[in-house]
Design a protein around this motif. Structure first.
Motif, PDB file in Angstrom:
ATOM      1  N   ALA A 230       0.955  -1.196  -0.019  1.00  0.00           N
ATOM      2  CA  ALA A 230       0.156   0.009  -0.046  1.00  0.00           C
ATOM      3  C   ALA A 230       0.825   1.271   0.005  1.00  0.00           C
ATOM      4  O   ALA A 230       0.439   2.224  -0.810  1.00  0.00           O
ATOM      5  CB  ALA A 230      -0.958  -0.057   1.153  1.00  0.00           C
ATOM      6  N   CYS A 231       2.010   1.300   0.935  1.00  0.00           N
ATOM      7  CA  CYS A 231       2.906   2.399   0.901  1.00  0.00           C
ATOM      8  C   CYS A 231       3.680   2.408  -0.439  1.00  0.00           C
ATOM      9  O   CYS A 231       3.827   3.441  -1.081  1.00  0.00           O
ATOM     10  CB  CYS A 231       3.985   2.121   2.022  1.00  0.00           C
ATOM     11  N   ASN A 232       4.248   1.462  -1.070  1.00  0.00           N
ATOM     12  CA  ASN A 232       4.792   1.590  -2.602  1.00  0.00           C
ATOM     13  C   ASN A 232       4.061   1.982  -3.475  1.00  0.00           C
ATOM     14  O   ASN A 232       4.227   3.132  -4.404  1.00  0.00           O
ATOM     15  CB  ASN A 232       5.192   0.368  -2.712  1.00  0.00           C
TER      16      ASN A 232
ATOM     17  N   LEU B  65       1.689   4.457  -3.210  1.00  0.00           N
ATOM     18  CA  LEU B  65       1.380   5.793  -2.933  1.00  0.00           C
ATOM     19  C   LEU B  65       2.932   6.671  -2.977  1.00  0.00           C
ATOM     20  O   LEU B  65       2.925   7.760  -2.733  1.00  0.00           O
ATOM     21  CB  LEU B  65       0.757   6.001  -1.646  1.00  0.00           C
ATOM     22  N   GLY B  66       3.919   5.942  -3.334  1.00  0.00           N
ATOM     23  CA  GLY B  66       5.132   6.501  -3.064  1.00  0.00           C
ATOM     24  C   GLY B  66       5.488   7.014  -1.754  1.00  0.00           C
ATOM     25  O   GLY B  66       6.284   8.011  -1.616  1.00  0.00           O
ATOM     26  N   LYS B  67       5.115   6.364  -0.699  1.00  0.00           N
ATOM     27  CA  LYS B  67       5.450   6.802   0.472  1.00  0.00           C
ATOM     28  C   LYS B  67       6.293   5.905   1.243  1.00  0.00           C
ATOM     29  O   LYS B  67       6.021   4.693   1.407  1.00  0.00           O
ATOM     30  CB  LYS B  67       4.225   6.961   1.497  1.00  0.00           C
ATOM     31  N   PRO B  68       7.372   6.345   1.998  1.00  0.00           N
ATOM     32  CA  PRO B  68       8.425   5.362   2.527  1.00  0.00           C
ATOM     33  C   PRO B  68       7.944   4.724   3.621  1.00  0.00           C
ATOM     34  O   PRO B  68       6.915   4.999   4.619  1.00  0.00           O
ATOM     35  CB  PRO B  68       9.412   6.377   3.066  1.00  0.00           C
TER      36      PRO B  68
ATOM     37  N   SER C  27      11.550   6.570  -6.852  1.00  0.00           N
ATOM     38  CA  SER C  27      11.904   5.496  -5.739  1.00  0.00           C
ATOM     39  C   SER C  27      10.693   4.373  -5.817  1.00  0.00           C
ATOM     40  O   SER C  27      11.055   3.223  -5.747  1.00  0.00           O
ATOM     41  CB  SER C  27      11.745   5.911  -4.404  1.00  0.00           C
ATOM     42  N   SER C  28       9.529   4.538  -5.893  1.00  0.00           N
ATOM     43  CA  SER C  28       8.463   3.747  -5.794  1.00  0.00           C
ATOM     44  C   SER C  28       8.708   2.836  -7.384  1.00  0.00           C
ATOM     45  O   SER C  28       8.134   1.650  -7.279  1.00  0.00           O
ATOM     46  CB  SER C  28       7.129   4.196  -5.711  1.00  0.00           C
TER      47      SER C  28
END
Length: 476
Positions: free
Chosen positions: A267-269, A271-274, A391-392
């Motif tokens: 789920a984090c990947n 949204l591009g959230k670390p 990064s994602s």
């Protein structure tokens, strides 16, 4: 190939000198956690001073993560000593006032509001889950009878939790507010919030931060089942996430934890959230110079799952081999990242929504880097959002993130494969800044291919709203 995973080292008695922290930096740790559950203001001030000195000395971006204590619930000492509990033993759980009114085994929890929500059939975990109970009936407004599921010792002042229960305790305590004020004064780079249960907890912390005139990234620590149920809404307001497997493992059947870790990371990947994976990564290295096979595999699997950061806690805070623990993590990362790219098609990405133009351009930059076998990707943006999107995609190349904003630069340090850097602000054009960076940086040699992704401001528009609008293949 550069190593992309980020290592977080918790500082403590084992790593409180400049020399020890310097070793951690050169071994591969670039993010340092200050655990405000332990230590005093003098210690934290000294640690930040050392980190800033080493940042200037080494030229690396070193990020300071303040980890707030949160409402850690502990039993109280009423002079009864440690209770020896056998499987099937019935124990009373109640307030201090009720402790002397019974001859039965008694555990004191002097928190009436919390005692009120415990119902028949609720699970109760003591001593980090080593002792488990079931609530069998209420015997008063603030008194509950428990039955032990297993045997063990129940000493006072141990953590107690109520798996699956949404508690009435605020995630931001008075102690947290005081600690936050001190962290803002020290200039920490981001803040981890413990025991988040709902998005409003993050919003409250951000409002408290604003009172001190700062706005820095917030990491939501997922430790409660209520947070898992509200994951999508929490992700909307938080800047990043920590999978805090210690307390989260008490909230669910342990067999469910690996799959939950993967779902949160995915789920984090998207949204591009670390996302940080924490707890017992190399726990045996607290006392041993070697990790176990299981720990080695656990670290590798967290990287394959898509974690941006892996965190060391006791290993570097109180362990006998802090430097070795960091170096061994880096060795695992090198091997498993090589394997990851061996078995992955370069066109296979973890990418999310491609409908937004800026997002698509970042994706195109990652694809172009793969097709041209570029040396690196260099992104320039004000907020660092472009670097996080890149990064994602999990490109094979490192992503150099140029931003003049120190808050954005230190937060970019938490994203997989991102190397933060300061641009030449004497140039106004973002694309020119990126090209100048490539020309002057020692990591790039003549004829190296570099993909540049930049958000070039339009003089007629608000520069703060500029997003990625340029992708260029640049040859040094």
């Amino acid at each position: 190939m550069d190593r992309h995973i980020k290592i977080i080292a918790t500082l403590g008695p084992a790593t409180e000198t400049e020399e020890e922290i310097r070793k951690l930096v050169h071994s591969g740790a670039k993010i340092f956690r200050l655990n405000f559950s332990h230590g005093g203001e003098e210690f934290f001030e000294r640690m930040v001073g050392i980190i800033r000195k080493l940042e200037e000395e080494t030229g690396f971006t070193l990020t300071v993560l303040q980890d707030l204590s949160g409402p850690k619930v502990r039993t109280e000492d009423v002079g009864l000593g440690a209770l020896e509990i056998n499987k099937g033993t019935e124990v009373l759980l109640g307030t201090r006032e009720q402790a002397g009114a019974t001859d039965e085994p008694f555990i004191c929890l002097n928190m009436p509001d919390l005692l009120e929500v415990i119902q028949e059939g609720d699970p109760v975990a003591l001593s980090d889950g080593m002792l488990r109970f079931t609530a069998i009936r209420r015997e008063g407004e603030h008194l509950v009878r428990l039955r032990a599921i297993n045997s063990g010792l129940a000493p006072p002042r141990k953590g107690i939790s109520f798996p699956g229960k949404t508690t009435p305790l605020a995630a931001l305590t008075d102690k947290d507010k005081k600690d936050l004020a001190f962290g803002m004064k020290l200039g920490v780079d981001c803040v981890a919030m413990s025991y988040v249960q709902k998005p409003e907890d993050i919003i409250q912390l951000r409002a408290e931060m604003a009172k001190h005139g700062r706005k820095i990234p917030i990491i939501a620590k997922l430790e409660r089942s209520a947070a898992i149920e509200a994951l999508d809404s929490i992700l909307e307001v938080t800047d990043g996430v920590m999978v805090a497997r210690g307390d989260l493992g008490l909230e669910m059947n342990l067999a469910e934890l690996p799959a939950m870790q993967k779902r949160i990371i995915r789920a984090c990947n998207k949204l591009g959230k670390p996302v940080i994976v924490a707890t017992q990564m190399l726990l045996s290295m607290v006392n041993s110079p070697m990790a176990t096979r299981a720990e080695t595999t656990d670290v590798a699997n967290a990287i394959l799952d898509g974690a941006d950061c892996i965190m060391l806690s006791e290993e570097t805070a109180i362990g006998r081999y802090p430097d070795e623990a960091v170096r061994f993590m880096r060795t695992i990362a090198y091997e498993i990242e090589n394997f990851y790219y061996e078995q992955r098609n370069d066109e296979d990405t973890r990418f999310g929504d491609l409908e937004h133009p800026a997002t698509y351009l970042a994706y195109a930059a990652a694809m172009l880097a793969a097709k041209t076998k570029a040396r690196a990707i260099v992104s320039h943006s004000t907020s660092g959002a472009t670097a996080r999107i890149l990064s994602s995609c999990r490109p094979r190349q490192s992503v150099y993130a140029l931003t003049s904003d120190p808050v954005a630069r230190h937060f970019c340090n938490l994203s997989w494969g991102v190397i933060p850097a300061v641009p030449d602000t004497s140039l106004s054009n973002h694309q020119e800044r990126a090209e100048e960076f490539v020309k002057n940086h020692p990591a790039f040699e003549d004829d190296d291919v570099v993909i540049i992704a930049a958000g070039q401001p339009d003089p007629a528009r608000d520069a703060s709203r500029t997003q990625t609008n340029v992708v260029k293949l640049f040859v040094k």
